[in-house]
Design a protein around this motif. Structure first.
Motif, PDB file in Angstrom:
ATOM      1  N   GLU A 189       0.028   6.811  -0.972  1.00 52.27           N
ATOM      2  CA  GLU A 189       0.880   7.365   0.091  1.00 52.27           C
ATOM      3  C   GLU A 189      -0.265   7.638   1.222  1.00 52.27           C
ATOM      4  OE1 GLU A 189       3.879   7.973  -2.231  1.00 52.27           O
ATOM      5  OE2 GLU A 189       3.999   8.372  -0.220  1.00 52.27           O
ATOM      6  N   GLY A 190       0.234   7.095   2.336  1.00 52.47           N
ATOM      7  CA  GLY A 190      -0.870   7.250   3.457  1.00 52.47           C
ATOM      8  C   GLY A 190      -0.234   6.416   4.744  1.00 52.47           C
ATOM      9  N   ALA A 191      -0.492   6.685   5.795  1.00 48.81           N
ATOM     10  CA  ALA A 191      -0.599   5.833   6.968  1.00 48.81           C
ATOM     11  C   ALA A 191      -1.761   5.749   7.784  1.00 48.81           C
ATOM     12  CB  ALA A 191       0.721   6.449   7.834  1.00 48.81           C
ATOM     13  N   ALA A 192      -2.141   4.443   8.402  1.00 51.40           N
ATOM     14  CA  ALA A 192      -3.283   4.248   9.329  1.00 51.40           C
ATOM     15  C   ALA A 192      -3.086   3.118  10.089  1.00 51.40           C
ATOM     16  CB  ALA A 192      -4.447   4.046   8.257  1.00 51.40           C
ATOM     17  N   VAL A 193      -3.640   3.406  11.231  1.00 58.26           N
ATOM     18  CA  VAL A 193      -3.899   2.441  12.364  1.00 58.26           C
ATOM     19  C   VAL A 193      -5.296   1.867  12.217  1.00 58.26           C
ATOM     20  CG1 VAL A 193      -3.769   1.669  15.063  1.00 58.26           C
ATOM     21  CG2 VAL A 193      -2.197   3.457  13.699  1.00 58.26           C
ATOM     22  N   SER A 194      -5.680   0.539  12.527  1.00 59.84           N
ATOM     23  CA  SER A 194      -6.947  -0.095  12.610  1.00 59.84           C
ATOM     24  C   SER A 194      -6.854  -0.905  13.709  1.00 59.84           C
ATOM     25  CB  SER A 194      -7.335  -0.650  11.154  1.00 59.84           C
ATOM     26  OG  SER A 194      -7.957  -1.973  11.467  1.00 59.84           O
ATOM     27  N   ALA A 195      -7.870  -0.912  14.589  1.00 57.06           N
ATOM     28  CA  ALA A 195      -8.178  -1.826  15.639  1.00 57.06           C
ATOM     29  C   ALA A 195      -9.471  -2.715  15.476  1.00 57.06           C
ATOM     30  CB  ALA A 195      -8.310  -1.202  16.919  1.00 57.06           C
ATOM     31  N   VAL A 196      -9.529  -4.006  15.765  1.00 59.00           N
ATOM     32  CA  VAL A 196     -10.580  -4.804  15.665  1.00 59.00           C
ATOM     33  C   VAL A 196     -10.410  -5.704  17.055  1.00 59.00           C
ATOM     34  CG1 VAL A 196     -11.582  -6.841  14.503  1.00 59.00           C
ATOM     35  CG2 VAL A 196     -10.346  -4.650  13.261  1.00 59.00           C
ATOM     36  N   GLU A 197     -11.721  -6.002  17.492  1.00 51.84           N
ATOM     37  CA  GLU A 197     -11.894  -6.791  18.742  1.00 51.84           C
ATOM     38  C   GLU A 197     -11.833  -8.296  18.112  1.00 51.84           C
ATOM     39  OE1 GLU A 197     -11.682  -6.876  21.898  1.00 51.84           O
ATOM     40  OE2 GLU A 197     -11.179  -4.838  22.211  1.00 51.84           O
ATOM     41  N   SER A 198     -10.733  -8.989  17.976  1.00 51.16           N
ATOM     42  CA  SER A 198     -10.632 -10.423  17.592  1.00 51.16           C
ATOM     43  C   SER A 198     -11.372 -11.241  18.692  1.00 51.16           C
ATOM     44  CB  SER A 198      -9.423 -10.705  17.131  1.00 51.16           C
ATOM     45  OG  SER A 198      -8.507 -10.636  18.310  1.00 51.16           O
ATOM     46  N   PRO A 199     -11.330 -12.468  18.341  1.00 48.87           N
ATOM     47  CA  PRO A 199     -12.029 -13.221  19.572  1.00 48.87           C
ATOM     48  C   PRO A 199     -11.129 -13.119  20.792  1.00 48.87           C
ATOM     49  CG  PRO A 199     -12.161 -14.636  17.664  1.00 48.87           C
ATOM     50  CD  PRO A 199     -11.612 -13.244  17.311  1.00 48.87           C
ATOM     51  N   GLY A 200      -9.856 -13.037  20.697  1.00 45.30           N
ATOM     52  CA  GLY A 200      -8.919 -13.156  21.808  1.00 45.30           C
ATOM     53  C   GLY A 200      -8.843 -11.754  22.317  1.00 45.30           C
ATOM     54  N   GLY A 201      -9.068 -10.812  21.761  1.00 41.42           N
ATOM     55  CA  GLY A 201      -8.950  -9.360  22.360  1.00 41.42           C
ATOM     56  C   GLY A 201      -8.497  -8.281  21.188  1.00 41.42           C
ATOM     57  N   ALA A 202      -8.230  -7.235  21.729  1.00 44.98           N
ATOM     58  CA  ALA A 202      -7.845  -6.091  20.804  1.00 44.98           C
ATOM     59  C   ALA A 202      -6.777  -6.334  19.921  1.00 44.98           C
ATOM     60  CB  ALA A 202      -7.599  -4.838  21.848  1.00 44.98           C
ATOM     61  N   LEU A 203      -6.885  -6.266  18.742  1.00 45.06           N
ATOM     62  CA  LEU A 203      -6.080  -6.433  18.018  1.00 45.06           C
ATOM     63  C   LEU A 203      -5.461  -5.020  17.052  1.00 45.06           C
ATOM     64  CD1 LEU A 203      -4.120  -8.251  15.670  1.00 45.06           C
ATOM     65  CD2 LEU A 203      -6.297  -8.633  14.707  1.00 45.06           C
ATOM     66  N   PHE A 204      -4.238  -4.877  16.844  1.00 44.51           N
ATOM     67  CA  PHE A 204      -3.914  -3.513  15.938  1.00 44.51           C
ATOM     68  C   PHE A 204      -3.050  -3.746  15.001  1.00 44.51           C
ATOM     69  CE2 PHE A 204      -5.511  -0.905  19.541  1.00 44.51           C
ATOM     70  CZ  PHE A 204      -5.519  -1.659  20.833  1.00 44.51           C
ATOM     71  N   HIS A 205      -3.183  -3.260  13.633  1.00 43.72           N
ATOM     72  CA  HIS A 205      -2.536  -3.203  12.573  1.00 43.72           C
ATOM     73  C   HIS A 205      -2.473  -1.742  12.100  1.00 43.72           C
ATOM     74  CE1 HIS A 205      -3.132  -7.216  10.659  1.00 43.72           C
ATOM     75  NE2 HIS A 205      -3.433  -7.574  11.924  1.00 43.72           N
ATOM     76  N   ALA A 206      -1.202  -1.522  12.045  1.00 37.78           N
ATOM     77  CA  ALA A 206      -0.547  -0.292  11.495  1.00 37.78           C
ATOM     78  C   ALA A 206       0.425  -0.327  10.405  1.00 37.78           C
ATOM     79  CB  ALA A 206       0.289   0.570  12.882  1.00 37.78           C
ATOM     80  N   TYR A 207       0.045   0.529   9.418  1.00 38.50           N
ATOM     81  CA  TYR A 207       0.807   0.505   8.144  1.00 38.50           C
ATOM     82  C   TYR A 207       1.215   1.907   7.637  1.00 38.50           C
ATOM     83  CZ  TYR A 207      -1.130  -4.296   8.025  1.00 38.50           C
ATOM     84  OH  TYR A 207      -1.427  -5.566   8.178  1.00 38.50           O
ATOM     85  N   GLU A 208       2.335   1.837   6.910  1.00 39.65           N
ATOM     86  CA  GLU A 208       2.665   3.217   6.286  1.00 39.65           C
ATOM     87  C   GLU A 208       2.881   2.690   4.726  1.00 39.65           C
ATOM     88  OE1 GLU A 208       5.910   6.145   7.909  1.00 39.65           O
ATOM     89  OE2 GLU A 208       6.508   4.187   8.044  1.00 39.65           O
ATOM     90  N   LEU A 209       2.307   3.437   3.765  1.00 41.42           N
ATOM     91  CA  LEU A 209       2.507   3.330   2.432  1.00 41.42           C
ATOM     92  C   LEU A 209       3.280   4.403   1.817  1.00 41.42           C
ATOM     93  CD1 LEU A 209      -1.263   2.511   1.700  1.00 41.42           C
ATOM     94  CD2 LEU A 209       0.381   0.938   2.017  1.00 41.42           C
ATOM     95  N   SER A 210       4.078   4.082   0.804  1.00 41.99           N
ATOM     96  CA  SER A 210       5.003   4.998   0.173  1.00 41.99           C
ATOM     97  C   SER A 210       5.040   4.590  -1.255  1.00 41.99           C
ATOM     98  CB  SER A 210       6.311   5.155   0.770  1.00 41.99           C
ATOM     99  OG  SER A 210       7.057   5.976   0.075  1.00 41.99           O
ATOM    100  N   GLY A 211       4.966   5.376  -2.163  1.00 45.20           N
ATOM    101  CA  GLY A 211       4.969   4.995  -3.462  1.00 45.20           C
ATOM    102  C   GLY A 211       4.141   3.709  -3.916  1.00 45.20           C
ATOM    103  N   GLY A 212       2.943   3.597  -3.446  1.00 42.45           N
ATOM    104  CA  GLY A 212       2.216   2.434  -3.642  1.00 42.45           C
ATOM    105  C   GLY A 212       2.439   1.151  -3.231  1.00 42.45           C
ATOM    106  N   LEU A 213       3.500   1.058  -2.352  1.00 38.78           N
ATOM    107  CA  LEU A 213       4.043  -0.153  -1.675  1.00 38.78           C
ATOM    108  C   LEU A 213       3.834  -0.115  -0.154  1.00 38.78           C
ATOM    109  CD1 LEU A 213       6.844  -1.109  -4.097  1.00 38.78           C
ATOM    110  CD2 LEU A 213       4.538  -1.955  -4.136  1.00 38.78           C
TER     111      LEU A 213
END
Lengths: 420, 260
Positions: free
Chosen positions: A339-363
């Motif tokens: 369980e959990g949720a998070a946002v992560s940001a990385v400066e990829s070569p082209g610029g700011a990249l955001f990935h956000a995920y929500e987990l529930s029951g291991g998936l």
């Protein structure tokens, strides 16, 4: 009313065109048509385990495969409360430096430089500009060597995983990388001065709002918890949706974002404009020598900014390798929990990249990915409009195709990423 | 102009560009093979592209829009040899996980809502051979330079050869007790096409099947895959589904045939 549409944009990554609409009075609209197909990555990961996600999302793009992979890995670690060991963090930084060298190197020499020297391709400039073309080939080899050594493969390597790496590189492999990077420094200096000294047309010049991730700590790093906007505003990475408000538009499979109603730009020029004072060594000298007030108004200066970042990256590698080799390989991190949720940001070569995920029951229950080119698309249209208007005023409509290509190209757009 | 060169066009439909970037990385080696003015069209790296008839067309990516389909039909029509470059072109790739139209539409709707798109209609992703005859498949995610150069040499010399049907285990260095399956690590090597040199197992990471299904999967190794698992269609679909795209049904039928 007539519309001039360019042919398929060339020397960019993906499928799109620029369409300029005008009436008797002049240019009324410019559209960046993006008809690259939707692959639905944000849905492909739904129902997968955290371990499966990095390998899937890395396939969004070949040039920034590492950034996507690490954004997902870091988000999963954050959601599952895993703290990666220091050696892992440092190896990831090395991997991102390699990706930046590879991607920027590909772009400035193979995609961009031909325009400024008057050629249709790097192959065509081989005779007259052999030295520059050779640097263009070598810089990619260096970048790929780094990515392969740490990532497992030069594109879509599976070695970086949640909590660590499948196999840690040998000390000798990293020493070889250190030596290779060190030898390349003079060529990176040459690259920075080559692009710093180019005289650039200012057809597209206009005041620009920039955004990037404020690097954590004091250096010029790839990650952080804060989004910096050139209007002096700051947002938490968690609130990325306030920056990138993604809307669907009918001429584009890539969604569009505006910050408080204004188009904005991410990427190398955004980073150098806002945090260029953190560049050190020769890169620091070069930004002092070349950066001026023209840069932040003219997207064509993105290439000069990329050249500075290539130099910065090769200079950072030798001390980084020394620090990595001073640490022993950590044991595998095991993790549990679903369980959990998070946002992560990385400066990829082209610029700011955001990935956000929500987990529930291991998936994975839901995912949201905002790519740099998707954020740039509105500003690309705006700068193209500025340039198109000038061309019409000067009765130079025959240059529309070439100039629109140059403006779009300056952003090093990754159209495949932008749609995903 | 007939200068003895092999007129080649390099194209991308919907994909990550990784296979085209790998062609670029082949650099001099591919230019030598094609001789003279071989590469006529490579939109990703040049602006002076000449279309028209091609001896060889290399096409990366899946067909994911009506525009992709039209582009592909045109390329097929004017090319002697059509090569499907990479797993997306060969199996449909990751994006072909939603093969069922209703399932695809539901997922598309979740991402885009229900807009009227102006320029072209999207569709469930399919490999090239869902629409045209493909002369040769070079799978990989991305392709391997070695496999590509070998394929090109064969095509130029004497026409397309058959692909290597053996599974990944044939190329893997981890034999006997070193085999990841024996260590309890999930590895899809026995079911997956070879060509990558088993680079992921070398990094202690189980094969994820990104080259698509092997022409002749090793079905005897199956009982060792995920010991205790149920080797039914659902299981195979889940494990190989990520990259096998439109090819998953064929693989499932084969596996079920053996398991009976």
């Amino acid at each position: 009313m007539k519309t001039i549409e360019t042919k398929h944009l060339t020397r960019v990554k993906g499928n799109g065109t620029i369409a300029v609409t005008c009436d008797d009075a002049g240019v009324t609209d410019v559209k960046f048509n993006i008809y690259e197909g939707p692959r639905l990555f944000e849905r492909l990961v739904v129902g997968k385990t955290p371990a499966e996600v990095p390998g899937i999302v890395s396939r969004i793009c070949a040039a920034c495969s590492v950034s996507h992979r690490l954004a997902a890995v870091r988000a999963m670690e954050s959601a599952l409360c895993i703290t990666p060991p220091r050696k892992v963090e440092l190896l990831r930084e090395l991997l991102l430096l390699g990706e930046r060298i590879d991607s920027h190197g590909l772009h400035v020499y193979t995609m961009a430089l031909p325009d400024y020297l008057g050629f249709p391709s790097i192959a065509a400039m081989m005779d007259k500009f052999k030295f520059e073309a050779q640097i263009g080939i070598e810089v990619k080899k260096l970048g790929k060597d780094i990515i392969r050594t740490v990532g497992g493969r030069s594109i879509h390597g599976e070695n970086p995983a949640i909590g660590g790496f499948g196999r840690y590189p040998e000390k000798e492999e990293l020493v070889r990388i250190k030596q290779r990077a060190g030898h390349f420094i003079p060529f990176a200096v040459k690259t920075a001065s080559l692009f710093g000294e180019l005289v650039l047309p200012d057809l597209a010049a206009s005041d620009t709002v920039f955004a990037c991730i404020e690097p954590g700590g004091e250096g010029y790093g790839f990650t952080g918890e804060t989004i910096a906007v050139s209007t002096k505003e700051r947002l938490s990475v968690r609130d990325y949706g306030q920056l990138a408000n993604e809307q669907v538009k009918p001429h584009s499979f890539c969604k569009r974002s505006r910050f408080k109603g204004r188009p904005y730009s991410v990427g190398a020029l955004a980073r150098v404009t806002m945090f260029g004072d953190r560049l050190e060594l020769r890169a620091g000298e070069m930004v002092e020598r070349y950066y001026n007030e023209d840069w932040s108004r003219n997207p064509l200066y993105n290439n000069a900014a990329r050249a500075l970042e290539i130099l910065q990256a090769v200079e950072m590698i030798p001390p980084l390798v020394d620090e990595i080799n001073g640490l022993s390989d950590p044991r595998a991190v095991s993790y549990a929990g679903g369980e959990g949720a998070a946002v992560s940001a990385v400066e990829s070569p082209g610029g700011a990249l955001f990935h956000a995920y929500e987990l529930s029951g291991g998936l994975v229950r839901s995912a949201d990915i905002v790519s740099p080119t998707a954020q740039n698309a509105e500003d690309i249209e705006r700068h193209c409009l500025v340039a198109a208007r000038k061309l019409f005023q000067r009765a130079e409509e025959d240059r529309i195709d070439d100039i629109m290509n140059m403006v779009v190209r300056a952003y090093d757009p990754c159209i495949s990423c932008s749609v995903h | 102009m007939n200068d003895g060169s092999t007129k080649t066009g390099i194209y991308g439909l919907t994909g990550c560009r990784g296979d085209q970037l790998t062609v670029l990385d082949c650099g001099d080696r591919i230019i030598e093979l094609l001789r003279g003015s071989g590469i006529r069209s490579f939109i990703m790296t040049a602006s002076d592209n000449r279309e028209g008839r091609m001896d060889i067309a290399l096409v990366e990516g899946s067909v994911s829009t009506q525009g992709d389909k039209e582009g592909l039909l045109s390329i097929r029509e004017r090319s002697d040899v059509l090569v499907a470059l990479g797993t997306c072109a060969c199996t449909g790739g990751l994006q072909a996980a939603f093969q069922d139209w209703a399932q695809w539409q539901e997922n598309y709707g979740r991402v885009y809502g229900d807009p009227e798109m102006e320029h072209t209609a999207p569709c469930p992703s399919r490999p090239l051979d869902a629409y045209v005859k493909v002369d040769f498949h070079v799978p990989g995610c991305p392709i391997s330079e070695k496999q590509l150069l070998h394929a090109m040499k064969s095509i130029i010399a004497s026409g397309p050869p058959g692909p290597d049907a053996r599974p990944l285990c044939a190329q893997c260095a981890l034999k006997g007790e070193d085999c990841l399956l024996r260590k309890g690590i999930a590895c899809l090597g026995p079911l997956t096409a070879s060509g990558c040199g088993a680079v992921c197992p070398w990094h202690n990471i189980g094969c994820t099947g990104c080259w698509g299904p092997a022409g002749e999967p090793d079905l005897e190794e199956l009982p060792r895959l995920f010991p205790g698992g149920r080797f039914d269609a659902a299981f195979i679909r889940r494990m190989m589904g990520a990259f096998s795209g439109a090819r998953i049904e064929e693989l499932t039928v084969r596996v079920e045939g053996v398991m009976k």
